[in-house]
Scaffold this motif. Structure first.
Motif, PDB file in Angstrom:
ATOM      1  N   ARG A  82       0.807  -1.225   0.000  1.00 13.27           N
ATOM      2  CA  ARG A  82       0.000   0.000   0.000  1.00 13.27           C
ATOM      3  C   ARG A  82       0.839   1.274   0.000  1.00 13.27           C
ATOM      4  N   LEU A  83       2.142   1.136   0.140  1.00 11.91           N
ATOM      5  CA  LEU A  83       2.980   2.327   0.253  1.00 11.91           C
ATOM      6  C   LEU A  83       2.894   3.218  -0.982  1.00 11.91           C
ATOM      7  N   ILE A  84       3.050   2.615  -2.151  1.00 10.88           N
ATOM      8  CA  ILE A  84       3.053   3.416  -3.378  1.00 10.88           C
ATOM      9  C   ILE A  84       1.684   4.033  -3.622  1.00 10.88           C
ATOM     10  N   ASP A  85       0.621   3.271  -3.382  1.00 11.82           N
ATOM     11  CA  ASP A  85      -0.725   3.800  -3.606  1.00 11.82           C
ATOM     12  C   ASP A  85      -1.019   4.990  -2.694  1.00 11.82           C
ATOM     13  N   GLU A  86      -0.569   4.925  -1.443  1.00 12.41           N
ATOM     14  CA  GLU A  86      -0.904   5.975  -0.483  1.00 12.41           C
ATOM     15  C   GLU A  86       0.077   7.149  -0.515  1.00 12.41           C
ATOM     16  N   ASP A  87       1.354   6.874  -0.783  1.00 11.95           N
ATOM     17  CA  ASP A  87       2.359   7.935  -0.708  1.00 11.95           C
ATOM     18  C   ASP A  87       2.873   8.389  -2.069  1.00 11.95           C
ATOM     19  N   GLY A  88       2.649   7.590  -3.099  1.00  7.24           N
ATOM     20  CA  GLY A  88       3.082   7.980  -4.436  1.00  7.24           C
ATOM     21  C   GLY A  88       4.511   7.561  -4.738  1.00  7.24           C
ATOM     22  N   VAL A  89       4.782   7.382  -6.011  1.00  2.00           N
ATOM     23  CA  VAL A  89       6.111   6.942  -6.440  1.00  2.00           C
ATOM     24  C   VAL A  89       7.205   7.950  -6.098  1.00  2.00           C
TER      25      VAL A  89
END
Length: 276
Positions: A82-89
């Protein structure tokens, strides 16, 4: 190291990462990567030569990179998926590249420089300094990445912060570079380079590094103080700001981050020059 400045100077960020419950988790987050880094060091000794500076720095950077994303995830308290979905690339890349690899390499150079100052030369005795140049940066990266992840978790939970320590505001400033900023940068560079060139013929050997480092640190840290006040004044005269600020606050900023950052970057450059 500018994220350290934000984490320690801005009260809202400092209070968020120094609560008792956060400190307890942070100790564990720092301890475990330290053990892993030691295991990596022991294994790497049998695979490659850590007496090669580039190999050592690359290994330290990669260990710190992996540590950064893991510690950030612990601070965020969300799964990796979920890191990329929530914080962005962009933010994840920043954590990996800047807080992990670049910061880890920088800290490795700082550790090697400090060890050289006390007579523990990496070039002559590579094993001990190499071990510390991997473990110490790893634990520092774990601490900072965890704190940044925790702040991001608080932000997602609805707690407002004036800024986030990801350097976005600084990069925006550097894209336009105000004239006043260029003047202070020029003054700092010219003063430090000129002082170094003036000292070189007067002092030889190891003492040259110590004397030059002390003088450069003093000058750079001193220039940083009026530069900071000038930035606060927003282009206006900074002298009234200076006279209206208490001596305690001025000395506090002059010492940290002024002198501390100046000496840190000087030692990093010295270590890089000595290694190559």
């Amino acid at each position: 190291m500018l994220h350290r400045l934000a984490l320690r100077v801005l009260p809202s960020l400092t209070l968020a990462v120094t609560e008792d419950s956060v400190r307890t988790r942070k100790r564990v987050v720092m301890f475990v990567p330290g053990l892993v880094a030691f295991a990596v060091y022991r294994a790497a000794k049998h695979v490659t030569s850590l007496s090669e500076p580039l190999t050592l720095l690359l290994l330290s950077g990669l260990v710190s990179l992996a540590t950064a994303i893991c510690a950030y995830r612990v601070g965020r308290t969300v799964p990796f998926s979920r890191l990329i979905d929530e914080d962005g690339v962009p933010r994840i890349v920043w954590v990996l590249a800047w807080i992990g690899f670049v910061y880890g390499v920088q800290l490795s150079l700082l550790v090697l420089a400090l060890l050289w100052l006390v007579g523990y030369d990496y070039a002559k005795h590579p094993d001990g300094p190499a071990m510390m140049a991997i473990i110490i940066p790893c634990t520092a990266v774990a601490r900072d990445a965890f704190e940044i992840g925790h702040i991001r978790w608080l932000e997602r939970s609805g707690r407002p912060f004036a800024t986030f320590p990801d350097g976005v505001a600084l990069r925006a400033l550097l894209r336009r570079i105000p004239p006043a900023m260029m003047q202070w940068l020029g003054l700092g560079v010219v003063s430090c380079v000129g002082l170094s060139l003036a000292v070189m013929p007067l002092v030889n050997g190891d003492w040259a590094v110590l004397v030059e480092g002390a003088l450069v640190t003093l000058v750079a840290g001193t220039v940083a103080l009026p530069a900071f006040l000038s930035g606060q004044a927003g282009g206006r005269d900074w002298v009234p700001q200076f006279t209206n600020t208490g001596w305690g606050e001025l000395l506090k900023f002059w010492w940290w981050p002024g002198l501390a950052f100046a000496s840190t970057y000087y030692l990093v450059l010295v270590a890089a020059a000595c290694m190559y």
